[in-house]
Scaffold this active site. Structure first.
Site, PDB file in Angstrom:
ATOM      1  N   PRO A   2      24.911 -35.923-125.619  1.00 20.18           N
ATOM      2  CA  PRO A   2      24.892 -36.453-124.260  1.00 20.18           C
ATOM      3  C   PRO A   2      23.482 -36.382-123.662  1.00 20.18           C
ATOM      4  CG  PRO A   2      26.392 -34.574-124.507  1.00 20.18           C
ATOM      5  CD  PRO A   2      25.476 -34.595-125.678  1.00 20.18           C
ATOM      6  N   GLU A   3      23.181 -37.354-122.803  1.00 17.25           N
ATOM      7  CA  GLU A   3      21.860 -37.431-122.191  1.00 17.25           C
ATOM      8  C   GLU A   3      21.973 -37.064-120.697  1.00 17.25           C
ATOM      9  OE1 GLU A   3      20.043 -41.193-123.313  1.00 17.25           O
ATOM     10  OE2 GLU A   3      21.429 -41.416-124.972  1.00 17.25           O
ATOM     11  N   LYS A  55      18.361 -32.585-120.233  1.00 22.49           N
ATOM     12  CA  LYS A  55      19.698 -32.546-120.826  1.00 22.49           C
ATOM     13  C   LYS A  55      20.293 -31.143-120.814  1.00 22.49           C
ATOM     14  CE  LYS A  55      17.972 -35.756-124.275  1.00 22.49           C
ATOM     15  NZ  LYS A  55      17.918 -35.979-125.721  1.00 22.49           N
ATOM     16  N   HIS A  85      36.615 -26.405-133.068  1.00 25.98           N
ATOM     17  CA  HIS A  85      35.246 -26.718-132.675  1.00 25.98           C
ATOM     18  C   HIS A  85      34.794 -25.946-131.426  1.00 25.98           C
ATOM     19  CE1 HIS A  85      35.408 -29.790-135.683  1.00 25.98           C
ATOM     20  NE2 HIS A  85      36.373 -30.439-135.061  1.00 25.98           N
ATOM     21  N   ARG A 254      16.642 -43.018-135.688  1.00 25.24           N
ATOM     22  CA  ARG A 254      17.498 -43.290-134.535  1.00 25.24           C
ATOM     23  C   ARG A 254      17.633 -44.796-134.380  1.00 25.24           C
ATOM     24  NH1 ARG A 254      16.956 -38.745-130.729  1.00 25.24           N
ATOM     25  NH2 ARG A 254      19.067 -39.440-130.342  1.00 25.24           N
TER      26      ARG A 254
END
Ligand SMILES: [Zn+2]
Length: 267
Positions: A2-3, A55, A85, A254
């Site tokens: 996530p950003e 972040k 997890h 990326r």
């Protein structure tokens, strides 16, 4: 992922419910998630606030801060069942906050409050809150760098909060080819870049972040973000502006999307 927008959305979702509650205990289940802690302090204080830089999500207590880096797949879940997890659990008066991370690139760093500011200084200014002076410093540094713009903005050292999805979106909106060397950008390019960054990040926060089809990201109470409906270049086939077919290349492994007509390579 996530950003910045996802982490900010998590912060806004958690804050009204969790701030003020006392942390009764916590458990870190995974040594990798815990890799930066030398010891686990006993925190028996009320949560004073939840902040964010880039972040990083930060739980602030009187004497300690808990810094969460969500990595590639980390998420914060409230009152959810522990699963395989779940790397850490925090037990507050009324609620349980879990840190789940499938790929384990994320981490939790518990540090003394006095050390927090030094820690956060190591990353560049947050792009949502960046001042004129700070952006001028970013531009000055770029004049001495031959990095590609996409690498430069993803490197959290110069500025923080941008990850791969929003880097693609911001460069497209600014009509900058992702392989442009930063020392060739002029002041107008940078002005466009910072304006578009703020606009795109604000919109994404308003939309509670981007939940892609892999469903990696969702909010602490299970809701999905809706900013995926507003993306203009990431994972698209045709250009939003000119309908030309979009190129997909890899820069530092990326996925990088651009329109060769709208984002011309100058150097
Ligand atoms: Zn185009």
């Amino acid at each position: 992922m996530p950003e910045l927008p996802e982490v900010e959305s998590i912060r806004r979702s958690l804050s009204p419910n969790i701030i003020g509650q006392k942390l009764q205990g916590y458990k870190i289940n995974d040594h990798r998630t815990n890799r930066f802690n030398t010891k686990n302090p006993k925190i028996n204080e009320s949560l004073l606030g939840i902040s964010r830089k880039g972040k990083l999500l930060i739980f602030d207590f009187e004497e300690y801060s808990i810094i969460f880096h969500l990595g590639m797949s980390g998420r914060i879940q409230v009152n959810d069942k522990k699963n395989k997890h779940t790397r850490a659990s925090f037990y507050f008066d009324k609620d349980q906050v879990n840190f789940d991370d499938i790929r384990r690139f994320g981490f939790i760093n518990i540090i003394n409050s006095e050390l927090k500011n030094n820690y956060l200084k190591k990353i560049g200014p947050d792009v949502l809150n960046i001042t004129k002076e700070q952006s001028r410093m970013v531009i000055n540094k770029s004049k001495k760098s031959k990095s590609l713009i996409k690498d430069y903005i993803l490197n959290q050292k110069y500025m923080s909060g941008i990850g791969n999805i929003y880097a693609n979106e911001i460069l497209f909106a600014s009509r900058i080819h992702p392989k442009t060397k930063v020392n060739t950008l002029n002041n107008n390019n940078w002005k466009d870049f910072f304006n578009n960054t703020k606009r795109i990040m604000h919109l994404a926060v308003k939309n509670n972040g981007t939940t892609l089809s892999d469903m990696t990201y969702f909010l602490p109470y299970g809701e999905f973000g809706s900013n995926q409906n507003f993306l203009k270049i990431y994972s698209k086939i045709n250009c939003f502006n000119c309908e030309h077919i979009i190129d997909k290349i890899y820069i530092n492994q990326r996925a990088t999307y651009f329109c060769r007509k709208c984002q011309k390579l100058k150097n």
